[in-house]
Design a protein around this motif. Structure first.
Motif, PDB file in Angstrom:
ATOM      1  N   SER A  11       8.580 -37.042 -28.805  1.00 33.64           N
ATOM      2  CA  SER A  11       9.948 -37.548 -29.020  1.00 33.64           C
ATOM      3  C   SER A  11      10.961 -36.430 -29.248  1.00 33.64           C
ATOM      4  N   GLU A  12      10.532 -35.308 -29.897  1.00 36.13           N
ATOM      5  CA  GLU A  12      11.528 -34.249 -30.136  1.00 36.13           C
ATOM      6  C   GLU A  12      12.022 -33.626 -28.827  1.00 36.13           C
ATOM      7  N   LYS A  13      11.212 -33.721 -27.787  1.00 35.37           N
ATOM      8  CA  LYS A  13      11.616 -33.161 -26.484  1.00 35.37           C
ATOM      9  C   LYS A  13      12.753 -33.966 -25.848  1.00 35.37           C
ATOM     10  N   PRO A  63       8.544 -23.595 -40.097  1.00 34.94           N
ATOM     11  CA  PRO A  63       8.634 -24.745 -39.172  1.00 34.94           C
ATOM     12  C   PRO A  63       7.309 -25.209 -38.563  1.00 34.94           C
ATOM     13  N   ALA A  64       6.359 -25.534 -39.410  1.00 34.10           N
ATOM     14  CA  ALA A  64       5.056 -26.027 -38.938  1.00 34.10           C
ATOM     15  C   ALA A  64       4.401 -26.778 -40.091  1.00 34.10           C
ATOM     16  N   PRO A  65       3.439 -27.653 -39.777  1.00 38.07           N
ATOM     17  CA  PRO A  65       2.704 -28.293 -40.865  1.00 38.07           C
ATOM     18  C   PRO A  65       1.813 -27.274 -41.578  1.00 38.07           C
ATOM     19  N   GLY A  81       8.485 -35.909 -35.621  1.00 35.47           N
ATOM     20  CA  GLY A  81       9.143 -35.432 -34.397  1.00 35.47           C
ATOM     21  C   GLY A  81       8.192 -35.439 -33.208  1.00 35.47           C
ATOM     22  N   HIS A  82       6.895 -35.585 -33.497  1.00 42.42           N
ATOM     23  CA  HIS A  82       5.917 -35.604 -32.404  1.00 42.42           C
ATOM     24  C   HIS A  82       5.391 -37.008 -32.122  1.00 42.42           C
ATOM     25  N   LEU A  83       6.072 -38.033 -32.667  1.00 42.16           N
ATOM     26  CA  LEU A  83       5.706 -39.402 -32.280  1.00 42.16           C
ATOM     27  C   LEU A  83       5.910 -39.531 -30.775  1.00 42.16           C
TER      28      LEU A  83
HETATM   29  C1  BGC Z   1       7.492 -28.857 -36.023  1.00 39.42           C
HETATM   30  C2  BGC Z   1       7.732 -29.275 -37.445  1.00 39.42           C
HETATM   31  C3  BGC Z   1       9.097 -28.802 -37.904  1.00 39.42           C
HETATM   32  C4  BGC Z   1      10.174 -29.264 -36.954  1.00 39.42           C
HETATM   33  C5  BGC Z   1      11.546 -28.727 -37.336  1.00 39.42           C
HETATM   34  C6  BGC Z   1       8.622 -29.393 -35.177  1.00 39.42           C
HETATM   35  O1  BGC Z   1       8.420 -29.021 -33.847  1.00 39.42           O
HETATM   36  O2  BGC Z   1       6.254 -29.350 -35.549  1.00 39.42           O
HETATM   37  O3  BGC Z   1       6.731 -28.750 -38.271  1.00 39.42           O
HETATM   38  O4  BGC Z   1       9.349 -29.300 -39.199  1.00 39.42           O
HETATM   39  O5  BGC Z   1       9.874 -28.879 -35.632  1.00 39.42           O
HETATM   40  O6  BGC Z   1      11.568 -27.336 -37.364  1.00 39.42           O
END
Ligand code: BGC
Length: 264
Positions: free
Chosen positions: A177-179, A81-83, A168-170
């Protein structure tokens, strides 16, 4: 969708690969039939070690590899779950920060002694959906979004993945935005399905639709199971939005296919 011409997905040269999906609570894997994307055995899950150092996670992956009777040439694909650029973790939002800068590909190759490829978890899920699932045979720009703890994204065109998009980090309302719009944020902020869908989710989807003009949006993650509760509430998105088809197995299937296409 109706404007797309159909095409055949590239079938990787090997027939079986092991797909592994690393998450915050569990590390899951299964061997995958690369022609169909089907799992060839039940998924095996090992809890993510509490002190999830790269070495500890490498050992869990070695245990998973040993659990299955794999052909010796079968490669291993790992979703994380990271770039990830050239095997190295660039930054990490939702797991231990000590993973930053680690070469995950080296760690896992050393632990399992096989050809290993690693990629972002949403990229793996998106690639799986494009090859074998909800976006199979769809041309054009496909945006796959996974709604979970965070928001993961994958951008794919004709089965070619542009990795590490991190949409998700736009920025939305001055923050990440994911928050505001992820599935876990819905629970954390005490929103019911309606409030979530017509509020932060609508704002998020309208934004990505405007910025990317995709031809199709596929939504995955745990909440895609309950898609009837919120997907029909979204308005004015200029392309079809459909739920993911492979659910929990998308990352495993996609990571396996990715590994088969990147044998070292
Ligand atoms: C991470 C992404 C990951 C996503 C879903 C985000 O916070 O930065 O790399 O794909 O969560 O797990």
């Amino acid at each position: 969708m109706s404007t797309h011409t159909s095409h055949s997905p590239a079938i990787p040269p090997t027939t079986v690969a092991l797909g592994i999906d690393i998450g915050g609570t569990g590390i899951k894997g299964a061997p995958v039939d690369l022609a169909s994307g089907d799992l060839l055995a039940d998924r095996h899950r090992i809890p993510t070690p509490e002190n999830s150092t790269p070495q500890a996670v490498g050992s869990v992956i070695a245990e998973l590899v040993d659990h299955f009777d794999l052909p010796p040439e079968a490669p291993v694909g790992v979703a994380f779950p990271a770039p990830i650029r050239h095997g190295v973790i660039k930054f990490i939002a939702n797991l231990d920060k000590s993973w930053k800068g680690v070469n995950l590909e080296d760690v896992v190759s050393q632990a399992v002694g096989r050809s290993v490829s690693v990629l972002n978890d949403a990229d793996a899920a998106g690639y799986g959906e494009a090859l074998y699932g909800a976006a199979k045979d769809e041309d054009g720009t496909i945006l796959v979004l996974t709604l979970g703890t965070g928001i993961g994204s994958a951008l794919i065109m004709n089965d070619v993945l542009v990795p590490n998009t991190e949409f998700g980090h736009l920025e939305m309302n001055g923050g990440d935005s994911e928050k505001e719009a992820s599935a876990v944020s819905r629970e954390r902020n005490g929103l019911d399905w309606d409030e979530w869908a017509t509020g932060p989710l609508q704002q998020y989807f309208s934004m990505v639709d405007m910025l990317l003009s995709p031809d199709l949006i596929v939504v995955g993650g745990g909440v895609s199971k309950a898609h009837e509760k919120w997907l029909p509430l979204l308005r004015d998105i200029s392309c079809p939005i459909i739920p993911a088809a492979l659910r929990n197995n998308a990352g495993i299937a996609g990571a396996a296919a990715w590994a088969a296409g990147h044998i070292s």
